[in-house]
Design a protein around this motif. Structure first.
Motif: not given
Ligand code: AMP
Length: 939
Positions: A474-496
């Motif tokens: 409602a107040t951070q539309p652009l940020m949350y569009k990004k957040v929704k698509k952003h992989p969780v930190p565990r996923q990013i590190y596990a992939d690495q």
């Protein structure tokens, strides 16, 4: 000679005046340690003058001047000092050194810090080759790298450029060049540049980091699915906090810490409780289901709760304490510092090497809340230093709903406040957990080495709204569009880790499912958790006592005289100020029985008895050493050499420690610090003294949310004594009232004691009672100003020796109770005005009763004192404060309960007023006279 050497140097130097700052730095490093600079620089500096074999430092100002003059003349000759290494010998060398310096200063502005990639970074020209008149065509040329600590003296520009970008513009943005101390800067450079901000982690370390991320994520997902919609202030997005804290604690233990005290707001707190402190998840789930610990009075919400446990580290077990705290942002930080200082004092540790404070901040709060500034200011002072705090910012780039930079702060970074103490600041991308762990260890080592605050800005995001019931888009539309698509930190590190072959996918899945089944079983999920044995104080003797618990307060007259002698003994040759000398002469006469004791003497004697018993006293306040009103003089100042001496520290060998500090000019952080101190140390009379009582306004949040309610909310006892000068003496609205009414309004559940002592014997016995009785609850004292020197406010040694604080004091004149038609009840200074006037009036029909403890109200004692006046039907409560202030509204139900059935109770005092006191002395005098006359007017 100096001139000719300098000239020779200049003649052979490739440096232009514009590089003065850089050369100065190198020169400073050379002065600290000649080996720390390259051979070429050393050769130059070695040629500076030496006198009779002793190295004479060429005056820095001379060198600087030389640079300035040179700058006016234009570029210097072009002979490189780097020739010995075969490096380039033209003026590009200077530019290369400038480039290195630019990265050290401004690399953080181009670092890859924001996991969401939303930060708009301005172009930083200093970090571009062209700005330094260099280009990729120079990449193969080898240059001297000056003090760049990469392990070699020279490198091809291409390699250097890459190295600089990796070191200063990777996942870590290091801000440290604002530090003026060269040693600290060199130290950071060494740690940072030598590994190019990317050290190698072994497999175990990597798996541990991954486990931390799995735990952080697993915990939130579990809570989210079991208790959908329930507020948990999820950590998601800032998951790296868990491996960060675990590494920090473990490294601290390895380096000798025995206790770690953590303060944090609600974001991520449940996660930290379970995944770091080892709180049993089943207990947390019970709390979500509405069950609670019956032993805690009125309790608190789960995300304010503290916790204690021990934690296994390579250096042995470390005790962990997460401080309880209210929602009021940032206020827990000084509480944590106070708690740490108490633990340090108990361990006899002056430099903080055995106790570590960690404070965890929000990005909006660290920039927005003034108490943060107060704590930075306190961090290096004698009274409040803790050997440095490791401060972590969970920077999720949004307040509750406020994210626009121009709405939240006026500084580029939320952490800029830390620069006031020249703390280094490490911004780090939370999606790179190895970088997070790297700066965490570096930060701790910096704190341990230099005993100063250090800041880690964990740049992350917030996966949900402020709480889970919120809709952030409602107040951070652009940020949350990004957040929704952003992989969780565990996923990013596990992939690495899977990509580099450290672990395979199945192992990752197993770690995830193991964690989940541990939660299903409700078992502790922290391998390092240990049952609590390492904390160093036992609170059990202080539990379960009430304010009227009996205690043995009597003290022998001989002992009093002996202690009196000690506190009046000044070392031979110590030159006292003449007014202070007179005061000490009078004090000796008091001990010799030649005159009665005044306030200052009785108070000082109380302290002497307490430290003589072996307990600690800690007093802070803006002028506590001397006393705002020139009455204490516990710290003496030699007029000859300004040395100080404290008689109270010289009572006897092996006495309890006695500390009195003039505090920084703060109320909020200082009172919070003392609250923290006294909740961690029961065997200390901890006193905070206000300069004037109304200054407590500045600490109101601490009074409301910790002092008055901490025991009810969190079961934490606190014996803090607050001395608040109070009394209507015509000093105007700001210096008359300590706002007694506010303390009385918050009085309930026997949460604290509110006392108004009116004699030296009373203050003596009140202070001793606070220590001798095993109860530990705050003592709020309306302390006097004019009574400090009032001719009638004196006591005999015998009155002190009697050893009891009287909650109520009966009529002192020899009145015949039968003749008494009115009983006036009062507290504090007005008593003397009433007594004086009644004596002048030669009245014998008014008895005056002093209530010295207004809360808890001493019903039994007042009944005893009023016993002779059963026939009286006319009772008066007399106060100096306006009717809407003071004790009248909050305590009148107690006064009514105290008087006989059918008797009437009348108020005499100032009329209700919006302001605490009038500003005109003449009006004050009229009011004062009127209220005293009204109180005594029986006809
Ligand atoms: P801490 O050292 O703060 O982790 O405290 C260790 C244990 O001591 C706690 O779990 C409590 O049982 C007890 N304790 C600590 N502080 C207090 C206090 N202010 N009042 C009562 N008990 C306390």
């Amino acid at each position: 000679m100096l001139e000719s050497v300098m000239k020779a140097w200049w003649d052979s130097s490739h440096m232009a005046g514009g590089n003065a700052a850089y050369v100065e730095e190198v020169y400073e490093a050379y002065l600290d340690d000649p080996q720390s600079v390259s051979d070429e620089w050393r050769t130059i500096f070695d040629r500076l003058p030496k006198v009779e074999g002793v190295e004479l430092e060429a005056k820095h100002s001379d060198i600087r001047q030389q640079f300035r003059e040179q700058a006016k003349l234009g570029p210097m000759g072009r002979v490189s000092a780097a020739g010995a290494t075969g490096a380039a010998t033209d003026d590009r060398q200077v530019k290369v050194l400038q480039l290195i310096n630019a990265y050290r200063f401004r690399g953080h502005q181009n670092a890859n810090l924001d996991p969401l990639g939303l930060w708009k970074q301005d172009r930083v020209r200093d970090l571009e080759l062209a700005h330094h008149e260099l280009s990729e065509s120079d990449f193969d040329t080898v240059f001297n790298v000056g003090s760049y600590k990469v392990g070699k003296d020279s490198m091809p520009l291409g390699e250097l450029f890459k190295s600089l970008n990796q070191t200063y513009c990777g996942s870590v943005g290091a801000e440290y060049m604002h530090i003026t101390d060269t040693e600290q800067k060199r130290w950071i450079q060494q740690r940072f540049e030598s590994v190019q901000a990317k050290p190698e982690f072994d497999r175990d370390a990597k798996i541990n980091i991954l486990k931390g991320l799995i735990a952080a994520d697993g915990m939130e997902k579990y809570l989210g699915s079991k208790f959908p919609g329930a507020k948990r202030f999820s950590l998601e997005g800032g998951d790296a906090l868990i491996p960060m804290l675990k590494n920090l604690i473990s490294h601290a233990g390895e380096k000798g810490a025995k206790e770690v005290v953590v303060g944090m707001a609600h974001r991520g707190r449940l996660n930290v409780l379970v995944n770091v402190l080892g709180k049993n998840p089943s207990v947390l789930f019970d709390e979500f289901s509405g069950k609670h610990d019956e032993s805690l009075g009125s309790g608190d919400v789960k995300y304010h709760m503290g916790y204690s446990s021990d934690y296994a580290t390579p250096g042995g077990n470390v005790h962990l304490a997460l401080a309880f705290n209210p929602s009021h942002l940032e206020i827990v930080n000084p509480v944590v510092m106070g708690s740490v200082r108490a633990r340090m004092d108990r361990r006899g540790c002056e430099d903080g090497s055995t106790v570590l404070p960690i404070t965890i901040h929000g990005d909006s709060a660290i920039a927005g809340q003034g108490v943060v500034q107060e704590t930075f200011n306190m961090s290096q002072t004698r009274a409040f230093q803790t050997g440095g705090t490791v401060r972590i910012v969970i920077n999720n780039q949004v307040g509750f709903t406020t994210s626009k930079l121009d709405d939240t702060r006026s500084t580029p970074y939320c952490t800029d406040i830390a620069k006031m103490v020249q703390a280094p600041i490490f911004h780090v991308n939370a999606d790179d957990p190895e970088a997070v762990v790297f700066v965490t260890k570096l930060a701790l080592d910096y704190r341990n080495t230099f005993k100063r605050d250090v800041v880690i800005d964990l740049v992350c995001y917030r996966r949900h709204g402020h709480n889970e019931a919120d809709e952030p888009s409602a107040t951070q539309p652009l940020m949350y569009k990004k957040v929704k698509k952003h992989p969780v930190p565990r996923q990013i590190y596990a992939d690495q880790l899977t990509a580099e072959g450290t672990i395979d996918k199945h192992e990752v899945e197993k770690l995830v499912s193991d964690y989940r089944s541990a939660l299903d079983h409700g078992a502790c999920v922290v391998d390092e958790w240990r049952p609590m044995t390492e904390h160093s104080v036992d609170w059990s003797p202080y539990l379960g006592h009430d304010w009227n618990t009996p205690y043995k307060g009597e003290i022998g007259l001989d002992k009093l005289k002996e202690l009196g002698d000690r506190i009046c003994t000044i070392p031979e040759g110590f030159e006292l100020n003449s007014r202070v000398a007179k005061l000490y002469k009078d004090r000796r006469a008091m001990i010799d029985g030649e005159r009665k004791l005044d306030w200052g003497m009785a108070e000082t004697l109380a302290y002497a008895t307490i430290v003589d018993d072996g307990s600690r006293i800690r007093m802070t306040g803006q002028d506590s050493g001397r006393g705002t009103f020139f009455h204490r003089h516990a710290v003496l100042h030699n007029q000859a050499d300004a040395e100080t001496y404290m008689p109270l520290q010289n009572i006897r060998e092996g006495q309890g420690p006695m500390e009195i500090y003039d505090s920084v000019l703060s109320e909020e952080a200082v009172v919070a610090f003392e609250y923290g101190y006294s909740t961690a140390e029961p065997d200390c009379l901890t006193i905070w003294e206000a300069q004037f009582g109304d200054f407590t306004n500045g600490a109101q949040v601490v009074i409301d949310q910790f002092l008055s309610s901490g025991e009810q909310k969190w079961g934490r006892l606190c014996g803090l004594t607050m001395l608040l000068p109070h009394g209507y003496e015509g000093q105007g609205p700001e210096h008359s009232s300590a706002r007694l009414e506010r303390f009385l309004q918050m009085s309930a559940d026997h949460n604290w004691q509110v006392c108004v002592p009116s004699t030296p014997a009373q203050v003596f016995n009140m202070l001793r009672r606070q220590m001798l009785r095993p109860m530990r609850r705050p003592l709020i004292v309306m302390s006097p100003k004019s009574l400090l020197r009032h001719a009638q406010a004196t006591s005999s040694l015998e009155e002190l020796a009697e050893g009891q604080f009287h909650n109520v004091i009966a009529e002192i004149d020899d009145l015949d109770p039968k003749k008494v038609k009115r009983v006036v009840m009062c507290s504090g200074k007005v008593y003397y005005d009433l007594l004086d006037q009644r004596r002048k009036n030669e009245q014998d029909d008014v008895a005056i009763i002093r209530i010295e403890q207004l809360y808890p109200f001493p019903h039994d004692e007042i009944a005893e004192v009023l016993e002779p006046y059963k026939h009286v039907t006319d009772f008066v409560w007399c106060q100096e404060e306006p009717q809407n202030q003071g004790a009248w509204y909050c305590s009148q139900h107690h006064f009514y309960a105290a008087i006989p059935d059918g008797a009437k109770l009348t108020y005499t005092g100032r009329p209700a007023s919006a302001s605490p006191a009038v500003g005109y002395v003449s009006v004050h005098n009229i009011q004062q006279k009127a209220l005293v006359e009204d109180a005594l007017a029986t006809k």
